[in-house]
Structures are given as C-alpha cells and as structure tokens.
Design a protein around this motif. Structure first.
Motif, mmCIF file in Angstrom:
data_model
loop_
_atom_site.group_PDB
_atom_site.id
_atom_site.type_symbol
_atom_site.label_atom_id
_atom_site.label_comp_id
_atom_site.label_asym_id
_atom_site.label_seq_id
_atom_site.Cartn_x
_atom_site.Cartn_y
_atom_site.Cartn_z
ATOM 1 N N LEU A 1 0.827 -1.219 0.000
ATOM 2 C CA LEU A 1 0.000 0.000 0.000
ATOM 3 C C LEU A 1 0.863 1.272 0.000
ATOM 4 O O LEU A 1 0.327 2.375 0.091
ATOM 5 C CB LEU A 1 -0.944 0.007 1.210
ATOM 6 N N GLN A 2 2.168 1.085 -0.108
ATOM 7 C CA GLN A 2 3.055 2.265 -0.058
ATOM 8 C C GLN A 2 2.800 3.225 -1.232
ATOM 9 O O GLN A 2 2.627 4.430 -1.019
ATOM 10 C CB GLN A 2 4.498 1.757 0.024
ATOM 11 N N PRO A 3 2.684 2.759 -2.500
ATOM 12 C CA PRO A 3 2.462 3.719 -3.595
ATOM 13 C C PRO A 3 1.095 4.417 -3.511
ATOM 14 O O PRO A 3 0.987 5.588 -3.871
ATOM 15 C CB PRO A 3 2.542 2.847 -4.856
ATOM 16 N N GLN A 4 0.067 3.697 -3.022
ATOM 17 C CA GLN A 4 -1.253 4.314 -2.894
ATOM 18 C C GLN A 4 -1.208 5.391 -1.801
ATOM 19 O O GLN A 4 -1.870 6.421 -1.895
ATOM 20 C CB GLN A 4 -2.322 3.262 -2.545
ATOM 21 N N MET A 5 -0.401 5.146 -0.758
ATOM 22 C CA MET A 5 -0.251 6.142 0.308
ATOM 23 C C MET A 5 0.508 7.358 -0.235
ATOM 24 O O MET A 5 0.203 8.496 0.129
ATOM 25 C CB MET A 5 0.514 5.491 1.467
ATOM 26 N N LEU A 6 1.474 7.109 -1.136
ATOM 27 C CA LEU A 6 2.194 8.247 -1.744
ATOM 28 C C LEU A 6 1.207 9.157 -2.477
ATOM 29 O O LEU A 6 1.360 10.387 -2.474
ATOM 30 C CB LEU A 6 3.259 7.765 -2.732
ATOM 31 N N ALA A 7 0.177 8.542 -3.093
ATOM 32 C CA ALA A 7 -0.815 9.359 -3.814
ATOM 33 C C ALA A 7 -1.519 10.301 -2.837
ATOM 34 O O ALA A 7 -1.802 11.461 -3.169
ATOM 35 C CB ALA A 7 -1.833 8.456 -4.521
ATOM 36 N N LEU A 8 -1.791 9.815 -1.620
ATOM 37 C CA LEU A 8 -2.454 10.672 -0.625
ATOM 38 C C LEU A 8 -1.492 11.763 -0.147
ATOM 39 O O LEU A 8 -1.877 12.935 -0.027
ATOM 40 C CB LEU A 8 -2.923 9.827 0.569
ATOM 41 N N LEU A 9 -0.246 11.372 0.085
ATOM 42 C CA LEU A 9 0.712 12.327 0.660
ATOM 43 C C LEU A 9 1.175 13.363 -0.362
ATOM 44 O O LEU A 9 1.636 14.444 0.008
ATOM 45 C CB LEU A 9 1.912 11.569 1.240
ATOM 46 N N ASP B 1 4.740 -1.417 -11.819
ATOM 47 C CA ASP B 1 4.346 -2.702 -11.236
ATOM 48 C C ASP B 1 2.895 -2.571 -10.791
ATOM 49 O O ASP B 1 2.280 -1.502 -10.941
ATOM 50 C CB ASP B 1 5.275 -3.116 -10.076
ATOM 51 N N LEU B 2 2.371 -3.658 -10.224
ATOM 52 C CA LEU B 2 0.948 -3.699 -9.838
ATOM 53 C C LEU B 2 0.544 -2.564 -8.894
ATOM 54 O O LEU B 2 -0.401 -1.816 -9.156
ATOM 55 C CB LEU B 2 0.696 -5.071 -9.190
ATOM 56 N N ARG B 3 1.254 -2.445 -7.779
ATOM 57 C CA ARG B 3 0.831 -1.451 -6.770
ATOM 58 C C ARG B 3 1.202 -0.034 -7.193
ATOM 59 O O ARG B 3 0.489 0.917 -6.859
ATOM 60 C CB ARG B 3 1.426 -1.790 -5.406
ATOM 61 N N ALA B 4 2.298 0.106 -7.930
ATOM 62 C CA ALA B 4 2.641 1.422 -8.486
ATOM 63 C C ALA B 4 1.494 1.872 -9.393
ATOM 64 O O ALA B 4 1.061 3.025 -9.366
ATOM 65 C CB ALA B 4 3.937 1.339 -9.282
ATOM 66 N N GLY B 5 0.979 0.933 -10.187
ATOM 67 C CA GLY B 5 -0.123 1.248 -11.096
ATOM 68 C C GLY B 5 -1.341 1.732 -10.328
ATOM 69 O O GLY B 5 -1.980 2.730 -10.703
ATOM 70 N N ALA B 6 -1.661 1.039 -9.227
ATOM 71 C CA ALA B 6 -2.822 1.455 -8.427
ATOM 72 C C ALA B 6 -2.589 2.853 -7.855
ATOM 73 O O ALA B 6 -3.481 3.712 -7.870
ATOM 74 C CB ALA B 6 -3.064 0.447 -7.304
ATOM 75 N N GLY B 7 -1.372 3.109 -7.353
ATOM 76 C CA GLY B 7 -1.052 4.427 -6.793
ATOM 77 C C GLY B 7 -1.198 5.521 -7.836
ATOM 78 O O GLY B 7 -1.747 6.597 -7.565
ATOM 79 N N LEU B 8 -0.753 5.247 -9.064
ATOM 80 C CA LEU B 8 -0.826 6.266 -10.123
ATOM 81 C C LEU B 8 -2.267 6.518 -10.549
ATOM 82 O O LEU B 8 -2.646 7.653 -10.862
ATOM 83 C CB LEU B 8 0.024 5.836 -11.318
ATOM 84 N N VAL B 9 -3.089 5.456 -10.555
ATOM 85 C CA VAL B 9 -4.520 5.672 -10.864
ATOM 86 C C VAL B 9 -5.116 6.601 -9.808
ATOM 87 O O VAL B 9 -5.847 7.553 -10.129
ATOM 88 C CB VAL B 9 -5.279 4.330 -10.930
ATOM 89 N N LEU B 10 -4.768 6.379 -8.539
ATOM 90 C CA LEU B 10 -5.280 7.255 -7.481
ATOM 91 C C LEU B 10 -4.803 8.698 -7.709
ATOM 92 O O LEU B 10 -5.572 9.654 -7.542
ATOM 93 C CB LEU B 10 -4.822 6.756 -6.100
ATOM 94 N N GLY B 11 -3.543 8.842 -8.120
ATOM 95 C CA GLY B 11 -3.038 10.183 -8.441
ATOM 96 C C GLY B 11 -3.850 10.810 -9.562
ATOM 97 O O GLY B 11 -4.246 11.977 -9.490
ATOM 98 N N GLY B 12 -4.145 10.009 -10.595
ATOM 99 C CA GLY B 12 -4.916 10.505 -11.742
ATOM 100 C C GLY B 12 -6.324 10.938 -11.346
ATOM 101 O O GLY B 12 -6.896 11.866 -11.932
ATOM 102 N N LEU B 13 -6.894 10.278 -10.333
ATOM 103 C CA LEU B 13 -8.266 10.605 -9.917
ATOM 104 C C LEU B 13 -8.369 12.015 -9.339
ATOM 105 O O LEU B 13 -9.436 12.623 -9.353
ATOM 106 C CB LEU B 13 -8.758 9.609 -8.854
ATOM 107 N N VAL B 14 -7.231 12.520 -8.821
ATOM 108 C CA VAL B 14 -7.285 13.834 -8.171
ATOM 109 C C VAL B 14 -6.575 14.903 -9.007
ATOM 110 O O VAL B 14 -6.690 16.104 -8.731
ATOM 111 C CB VAL B 14 -6.707 13.720 -6.733
#
Ligand code: EPU
Length: 419
Positions: free
Chosen positions: A305-313, A368-381
């Motif tokens: 969950l580290q990349p998804q947390m980066l999207a929040l931070l 990678d998988l979780r990096a991809g999820a984190g970047l999608v979260l970044g794209g949402l905002v």
C-alpha cells in the motif's frame, strides 16, 4: 495492450465490495497440489494471476475450472512435476509449487520465478529451508531442480520473516516425516488463511499467525472447501482512493483488524476512518497532513500500500517521510508521480514527499501492480487527463478496477494503448 484514461477531479462517493485476497488464493492453489481429492475454493477474484496460476496447475496435470468466483481443482492422475519458463516468469507464486511437488511427489523442476519489477526477489531462503529438510536442490539452465525421497521434519529458523519462504516451507512440512518447527516466520493474514486451508485438508499445524509454526507431517491430505479471506490490500486501495479524492467511500468484505495500521496512518494524516460491523468508511473532514511511515512485515505498514499512500501524501500539507524496508526497488513510482506534478525525492530506501497544492494530469507508466494502483489514485485527483500505461500489471491483482472506481463516480476508461 490497454491504458486507463482518467479525467481527474471527481470526488468518489459510494460503497464497494472487496474480493478475495490475491496473495492468499495463489498459495491455496499451490497447496491444493497435495490433495488426493478435489478442492473447492470460493471468493476467488477474477484477476490475471489466478488465471496464470490455473495454467501452472493444469500444466502439472490438475483439473482446474473457475466460474462465479469458485475454483474447482481435481488431482493429477499422471503428474508432470514441472513449471515451465513461460509460466514461471509471469508469476512469483510459481515458486510455492516447489514445496508442494517435493513434499507430495519427491521431485520438482521449476523455472526461476518472475513477478513484479520491485526488487531483486531472491529465493535463497526457500532453498536453504528445503535443503535443511533433506531435499537435494540445484539450479540448472534456469530451472530449480529438487529431489527428496521424503522431506524430513526439521528445526528451521528464518533470517527474515519472508512471506513466500514461510508459505513454501509450511507447505513442504505438511507431508514431511515427523515434526517441523519454523521460527521467525511471517505472520501475514494470508499465511493464517493458508494454514486454515491445509488444516481443512487434514494437515496438522499449530502457531499460524504467530512467529513460530509447528507442523506435524501426515501421509496424505484430502480435498477441502474454503472461502478466501478478503483482500486487505484491495481494501486499503479503495479507502485511500476515497481519501485522495476527499470523498466518502465505504468498503465491505474485508477484515478491519488486518488493516489496523493503515487506518491509523490515515487517521494521523487527518482522515476519518470508521469501522462498523460490516463496513469501513472513510471521509476527510479537514486538511490532509504529511506523515512519517515505514513499511514492515505484518502487522507493520504493508509495502503493497506504499504507492497508494504516496498518492495521498502527494497533496498533503507539509512534508512526509516514507521508508521502504521490504523491497529495494519500490520507489520507481516516484518519477511517475513527479510527472503528475508531485514533489518527491528518494535517497536510498527513503522518500521525501513535499505536499503540493494540486497534481496535473499526464501520461504515466505502471511500473508494477501497486505502483499502477497508486498512479490511478493520483490521476483521480489530478487536473485534466491522466493516461496510465502498462495496466496489464494492474490486471494481475485488481478485479474490475475501473468498473469498481466508476461505480464510485470516477471518470475512468480502459482503451487500447495506441488509441
Ligand atoms: N527475500 C530474500 N530471500 C528469499 C525470499 C525473500 O532475500 O529467499 C527478500 C526479498 O528479496 C524481499 C523480501 O525478502 O526483499 C520480502 O520478500 P517476501 O518473501 O516476504 O515476499 P514475497 O513472498 O516475494 C509476497 C507478496 C508480495 C508482498 C510481499 C511482502 C505474493 C505472491 N507476493 O511476496 O505482494 O509485497 O509478500 O508482503 O504473495 C503484490 O501483491 O503486489 C506483491 C508484491
């Protein structure tokens, strides 16, 4: 290949159901090789890794059907004790088959495994443990080749609480002669799930979920029925998606106690995370503030969950410090976040994130998988349009990712990468 096209700036609102855990079901599938009658595994996510692992089992000779979230696996009559390169290179969990084949059939030939591009991903600890249990193991022409008349119960101690090593040795011990004690094992919920599955097959395991496993080997294991636990990483991803967009998202189907530290970090950053009997709900009543966090083996903050947390931070007030302790290459995503206008720097295994007022849409690549999820979260905002390429990585681990996000109001489409 496809990409996601995201129009950012939409607050997510609504409820989403979390599926079964990828990192559990793949190991249950590996363990099912030991059963001498059919297994039924329910709450299985329809993700690429499950299909690849199904092909791994079929290649060995097991029968595998997958429909409506249920896998039915029947034993092999004339097994081929091999995982070929074209399958093993696509999935890290292929290495778990080594323990199953060796303990059940006394022989295995598995191409060196692949998986995400997140670090060196050694298998020395897997090999050391199996050798201590009496296996002869070597690497020849890119294949791990092992033999053992019967694995012997042994006293093992892991140098590091590796998830995959714990699972492989746990599986191997189940049909070894006598008692195996494994110390300093990983305590991830997925290991508890694996132990419960094997216990249902007739295995004798004590200590699952603690740092010492005690396994008494049995001569045969039979098929069983099992419901996979909810995916705590998928759960955390949707809670963070809600928080990143300052929305209100409720999730069901996941065990709150398995993401305690994630919820605590989100609260520390200023999110409200409420847990009821069947749902976990996130909202953001005020500002999001920067935090310090370190990824650690469970129950520490999960590296997944580290990349998804980066999207929040990325857009938090102040500076955050994030330390990655599990994989040596999991900050490749930082350069991609910076394409979106984030202000992130890395030094060795630390990232310094200076919160910016807003992200701006850009083309980025899921490394990678979780990096991809984190970047999608970044794209949402992010303002405007974000295109996320190489989403085959995301498809490995998230079932219907864009549909679930769209059901919460996200503007996200899957289109061919050259469109
Ligand atoms: N390691 C060694 N030698 C070994 C085994 C591991 O040095 O023999 C090192 C690895 O190189 C790594 C660290 O130990 O630096 C952790 O590896 P671990 O064995 O704990 O992880 P894994 O079994 O390879 C699983 C998940 C990962 C998850 C990690 C940590 C599966 C299929 N994969 O990997 O999931 O990040 O545990 O929780 O279960 C993901 O889902 O995106 C993912 C990468």
């Amino acid at each position: 290949m496809d990409k996601f096209v995201i129009e950012g700036g939409k607050r997510l609102e609504g409820a989403v159901r979390i599926g079964g855990a990828k990192n559990s079901v793949l190991k249950l599938m590996a363990a099912s090789i030991m059963a001498d009658s059919p297994c039924e595994i329910r709450n299985v996510p329809d993700i690429a890794d499950v299909h690849i692992m199904s092909d791994v089992l079929r290649n060995i000779g097991l029968g595998v059907t997958f429909a409506d979230g249920t896998l039915r696996i029947t034993p092999a009559t004339d097994p081929c004790l091999e995982v070929p390169y074209h399958l093993a290179k696509r999935i890290r969990a292929a290495v778990d088959v080594l323990g199953s084949l060796l303990t059940r059939y006394g022989k295995a030939r598995v191409a060196m495994p692949g998986g995400d591009n997140i670090g060196s991903r050694q298998i020395d600890m897997h090999m050391k443990g199996l050798v201590q249990m009496g296996a002869t193991l070597g690497v020849s022409h890119g294949y791990l080749e092992g033999e053992a008349t019967r694995l012997e119960g042994s006293h093992l101690s892991l140098d590091f609480a590796s998830v995959g090593t714990t699972e492989n040795l746990l599986i191997a011990a189940c049909m070894a002669s006598g008692r195996t004690v494994i110390e300093n094992v990983a305590k991830e919920p997925e290991i508890l799930d694996l132990a419960m599955f094997i216990t249902g097959m007739g295995g004798r395991i004590e200590g699952a979920g603690t740092s010492t496993l005690i396994v008494d080997g049995v001569d045969r294991l039979s098929g069983t029925d099992h419901d996979v636990i909810g995916d705590r990483i998928e759960a955390g991803t949707y809670l963070l998606a809600g928080a990143v967009t300052r929305g209100k998202v409720a999730i069901s189907g996941a065990e709150a106690s398995y993401i305690e530290i994630v919820m605590d970090k989100m609260r520390e950053a200023g999110c409200s995370v409420e847990v009821s009997a069947d749902e976990i709900t996130v909202t953001v009543p005020g500002e999001v503030n920067g935090v310090e966090l370190s990824t650690l083996p469970y129950p520490g903050f999960p590296t997944d969950l580290q990349p998804q947390m980066l999207a929040l931070l990325a857009c938090a007030r102040g500076t955050s410090f994030v330390t990655e302790n599990i994989f040596d290459n999991r900050f490749m995503v930082v350069d991609e976040f910076n394409r979106l206008g984030a202000d992130m720097k890395t030094r060795e295994h630390h990232a310094i994130v200076r919160g910016v007022a807003r992200l701006s849409g850009a083309p980025v690549t899921a490394t990678d998988l979780r990096a991809g999820a984190g970047l999608v979260l970044g794209g949402l905002v992010a303002d405007g349009t974000t295109e996320v390429y190489d989403i085959q990585h995301i498809d490995r681990g998230y079932e219907k990712f864009e549909q679930k996000l769209a059901s919460l109001g996200a503007r996200i489409k899957r289109v061919p990468a050259d469109a």
